[in-house]
Structures are given as C-alpha cells and as structure tokens.
Write a protein that holds these residues in place. Sequence first.
Motif, PDB file in Angstrom:
ATOM      1  N   GLY A  53       0.759  -1.234   0.000  1.00  0.00           N
ATOM      2  CA  GLY A  53       0.000   0.000   0.000  1.00  0.00           C
ATOM      3  C   GLY A  53       0.793   1.289   0.000  1.00  0.00           C
ATOM      4  N   ASP A  55       3.134   4.382  -1.496  1.00  0.00           N
ATOM      5  CA  ASP A  55       3.445   4.978  -2.788  1.00  0.00           C
ATOM      6  C   ASP A  55       4.959   4.904  -2.980  1.00  0.00           C
ATOM      7  OD1 ASP A  55       4.685   7.134  -1.448  1.00  0.00           O
ATOM      8  OD2 ASP A  55       2.876   8.360  -1.511  1.00  0.00           O
ATOM      9  N   THR A 202       0.708   5.622  -8.823  1.00  0.00           N
ATOM     10  CA  THR A 202      -0.086   4.869  -7.855  1.00  0.00           C
ATOM     11  C   THR A 202      -0.016   5.542  -6.493  1.00  0.00           C
ATOM     12  OG1 THR A 202       0.399   2.794  -9.013  1.00  0.00           O
ATOM     13  CG2 THR A 202      -0.421   2.636  -6.741  1.00  0.00           C
ATOM     14  N   SER A 204      -0.638   6.344  -2.345  1.00  0.00           N
ATOM     15  CA  SER A 204      -0.575   5.590  -1.094  1.00  0.00           C
ATOM     16  C   SER A 204      -1.983   5.113  -0.726  1.00  0.00           C
ATOM     17  CB  SER A 204      -0.014   6.472   0.029  1.00  0.00           C
ATOM     18  OG  SER A 204      -0.116   5.814   1.279  1.00  0.00           O
ATOM     19  N   GLN A 205      -2.046   3.908  -0.211  1.00  0.00           N
ATOM     20  CA  GLN A 205      -3.334   3.328   0.168  1.00  0.00           C
ATOM     21  C   GLN A 205      -3.688   3.591   1.634  1.00  0.00           C
ATOM     22  OE1 GLN A 205      -5.181   1.805  -2.367  1.00  0.00           O
ATOM     23  NE2 GLN A 205      -3.471   2.720  -3.507  1.00  0.00           N
ATOM     24  N   PHE A 206      -2.830   4.361   2.317  1.00  0.00           N
ATOM     25  CA  PHE A 206      -3.052   4.628   3.742  1.00  0.00           C
ATOM     26  C   PHE A 206      -3.809   5.941   3.920  1.00  0.00           C
ATOM     27  CE2 PHE A 206       1.085   2.361   3.421  1.00  0.00           C
ATOM     28  CZ  PHE A 206       0.655   1.148   3.922  1.00  0.00           C
ATOM     29  N   HIS A 207      -4.786   5.936   4.800  1.00  0.00           N
ATOM     30  CA  HIS A 207      -5.631   7.102   5.009  1.00  0.00           C
ATOM     31  C   HIS A 207      -5.322   7.830   6.312  1.00  0.00           C
ATOM     32  CE1 HIS A 207      -7.924   5.772   1.556  1.00  0.00           C
ATOM     33  NE2 HIS A 207      -8.106   4.579   2.131  1.00  0.00           N
ATOM     34  N   GLU A 211      -2.362   4.070  10.187  1.00  0.00           N
ATOM     35  CA  GLU A 211      -2.385   2.982   9.214  1.00  0.00           C
ATOM     36  C   GLU A 211      -1.003   2.806   8.575  1.00  0.00           C
ATOM     37  OE1 GLU A 211      -5.322   3.408   6.240  1.00  0.00           O
ATOM     38  OE2 GLU A 211      -7.031   3.344   7.623  1.00  0.00           O
ATOM     39  N   SER A 271       4.839  -0.318  -9.114  1.00  0.00           N
ATOM     40  CA  SER A 271       3.869   0.770  -9.121  1.00  0.00           C
ATOM     41  C   SER A 271       3.188   0.877 -10.488  1.00  0.00           C
ATOM     42  CB  SER A 271       4.558   2.093  -8.775  1.00  0.00           C
ATOM     43  OG  SER A 271       3.630   3.161  -8.768  1.00  0.00           O
ATOM     44  N   SER A 274       0.473  -1.695 -11.163  1.00  0.00           N
ATOM     45  CA  SER A 274      -0.848  -1.362 -10.620  1.00  0.00           C
ATOM     46  C   SER A 274      -1.658  -0.577 -11.636  1.00  0.00           C
ATOM     47  CB  SER A 274      -0.691  -0.551  -9.327  1.00  0.00           C
ATOM     48  OG  SER A 274      -0.049  -1.292  -8.324  1.00  0.00           O
ATOM     49  N   HIS A 279      -3.655  -4.207 -10.372  1.00  0.00           N
ATOM     50  CA  HIS A 279      -3.161  -4.679  -9.075  1.00  0.00           C
ATOM     51  C   HIS A 279      -1.636  -4.732  -9.126  1.00  0.00           C
ATOM     52  CE1 HIS A 279      -3.159  -8.378 -11.475  1.00  0.00           C
ATOM     53  NE2 HIS A 279      -2.248  -8.850 -10.622  1.00  0.00           N
TER      54      HIS A 279
END
Length: 479
Positions: A53, A55, A202, A204-207, A211, A271, A274, A279
């Motif tokens: 997750g 970047d 892509t 970052s998948q963290f909010h 996290e 990256s 994705s 994915h």
Amino acid sequence: MSNVADSSLSNSDLAPVPPSQRTWTMYNYIALWFSMSMEITTYQLASSLIAKGMDWKQAVGTVLLGNLIVLIPMLLNAHAGAKYGIPFPVFIRAPFGVRGANIPAILRAVVACGWFGIQSWIGGTAIHAMLAIIAPSVAVAPMTLWLCFIGFWLLNMMVVWRGVDTIRRLQAFGAPFMFVIAAVMLIWVRAKAGSFGEMLSTPSQFHSTREFMAVFIPSLTGMVGYWATLALNIPDFTRYSKSQSAQSWGQAFGLPVAMALYAFVGIAVTSASSVLFGHAVWNPIELIGMFHQPVVAFIAMIAILIATMNINIGANVVSPSNDFSNLYPRLISFRTGGMITGLLGLAMCPWHFLSTPDAYIFGWLVGYSGLLGPVAGIMVTDYFLIRKTELDVNSLYRKDGAYYYANGINLYAIAALALGVVIALVGLFVSPLRFLYDYAWFVGFFSAGAIYWGLMRLSEAGSIATGLKHAEADPPDAR
C-alpha cells in the motif's frame, strides 16, 4: 603470529590475513555491494512495499532508511576484520568463547539455509515460467511447478557436491544480467504506461498516519533484517581491506546507493503494474511472463537462473557449509556441510516465505532479525565498549587463552543471547507485546547488548575479557 598455524582452532581459511594480502580498495567494496544487491529478493523487498500500500516515495524512503540503519552495525563489526585480518567465526570467539562461538555461527547458518531454499524456489518458478512460454500445456500440469523447484534444487546440490569452482566462470555475469533484466523491465513498463509520471502515479493506500505506521515499522525492521546476516559476517570481507577507510567509505557508499537504485527499479515497475493491470504484481518472474514477447522473456528467465545460482552458491552455501563443518571437522566436510544446508533449506518450506508480501517481510525477514540482532548487539558491545577495539589475536586460536572462559564457552554471552532472542520474539506469541516483534532486530540488538555489558561488568569474567589476561599477546604489527 606465533602458534596460530599449529592450532587446532585454525586452518588456512581461519588464519589472519597478512597485511601483504590485504589488497581490497574502496572500489572493491562498492562493486561488492552492487553485485550482491542486484538480485530478485532485493527487487521483491522493494516491490512488496508497493503491494502493501505504499506509494513510491514512501517505499524508497523505507528502503533507504533501513539500509542506512543496518550500515551502522555493518561498519562497526567490519572494523575488527580490517584491523586484525580475522574472519567472522574467529571474531565471534572473543565474546562467546572459542567453542561457544559455534552457537551464533549456527544461528547465522540456519538463516542462510532458509535463504538457500528461497533462492531455489525462485529458480524453480523461473523454470516454470520458461515452460509456460515454450510449452504451455506442460506448465499447467499440477506437479510441474514442484518438479521445476526440485530440479533447480538438485542442480544446486550437484554444484555443491562437485565444488563451487564449477560455477566461478559464471559469477562475473550474474550481476550484469540482473541489471539488464531490470533495465528491460523498466523500459517495458515505461513504454506501456506512457511516461514515468504515469508509472509512479499509484497513490498511497493509507488514510492515516496510524495505518501507515502499522506497515512502516515492521517493514523498516524487515529492511534492516535483510542484511542482518552480512552485518555479522562482514569481517569475512573486510579482512582483505587495504585500510579502514577503504572498507568504510566503500561500504558507506556502496550499500545504500546500490540498494536504493535497484530497489527503485522494483518500486517503479511494481507501481506501474498497478496502473497497467489493476493490481500490484510484486513478483518479477510473474511480471516477465506478462511480456507476451517469448524471446525476451525466455532470455530474461535464463539470466535469472544464472544470477540466482550464483547468489545461492556464493552467499547461501559457502558460509553455512563452513559453519556446519566447524562443528565436527572430522565427520563433516565442506561437501557434507553443503548437503546439510540444502536439506535444511528444503525442510524449511521456502515457498511459504514468498507466498505473500506479509509472509516475506513480516514473517521471514522480521522473524530471523530477532535471532541475529542480539548477536550483533553482543559483538558491538564486546568489541567497542568492553575491549575498546583491542583483541589478543593469539588467544582467539588457543584453548588456554583469554577467550576460553569456562570450557571454551562464555556463559554470559550465551545468557545475553538467549534473553535477547526471547525479548525480541515474545511478541510473536503474546499479542499485547506484538510491538516488540515489530521492532525485533532493534529490540534484540539493544537488549542483548545491554544485558551482556551488565553481566560482563559485574563478573570476574568481565575483568578477564577486558584484557587483564593477555598472556603472550603479539604486538599489532605481528598479525
């Protein structure tokens, strides 16, 4: 140096390297790190962060920070090798005793067995991917992947049985091949994505920071754990250095730069995957199979096999084979030690370690860092804080010297090691203490080092170890 050549604790490989044979320059150490860094597991080390997750900036920063941290114990433990010309198995005798040194050496050997199995699995999957290109109907058979793995494992065993000389002519090509593969993959995904901006787009998948930190902390420990093995046996290389500055500056540049550059390739390509496939494809062998250009993919797989073989024999067989042989030289030869390495690598089920990014980083890398961090902490504490970098080299090779302790074992070092490992790994079994496991290498390093320092200072053995019993010690220039 007197008495070393006749000692039962020495042979041509363990004896100090004379100053006339210490010829490695700063360039040699830079080249060493570039050659060791350019391998599939380095790529996966970085690509797994994208899969988890991060970047590209977060991933590059994590890799770079981890390697800057591990560089510190690397340089500290390298000092004795360059100063005295001694290898790791001899250096470790100072804190653990001439017989007790076998315990940390075997810990390091078991980790190398795991890496041997992992590299064998990578080679097997590369063969399977080649079959998917040239014979798709064969590749889809249920047992084909396992047969490819066993086949590559047996090939490694054949090389070990015949001797490492059989692969030396290929070693010079391993790192360049991996560089070419990396360049081809980078160019290919750049062409597919359209631009480097798209490749690295892509997010970052963290909010939240919480996290991110939940992944960052064990990932950073994994980055340190990746080279925790070399942080121990780096004297095996620095014993050939022309000077302290040559090895220290060479490593200070070579390790972080080589890892950052090659890791960036893995990060950028993963990256981009994705963006291209929806994915993150963290396994480069799987990604090469998506080239849809059979000739290029086939050549890339051949290069991976050669490079993987080189790394496996050089990094994961020689050291543990010697460690196992050192346990009982009369019964365990280098060849037998190599067989033990291969069988243990197979028994450790390496496919589990590469099944997911979690298994690779949080399971394998973080897990064994809890075993090796305490060893590094004891080594650094003993050499710098207790002995002030002064060793009686003769006593390292004698059963009546300062490092024989009680029947050749320093029980204080063993106690510190055991407690350090328990403290580092207890979080794996006790949920409220999970944070200790997430920092396993750091926890083990500092706790074992502190316990060892305290025990040695509060004991009679501590006063002996600081140099009060240095009978027949040679002057430094007599090494």
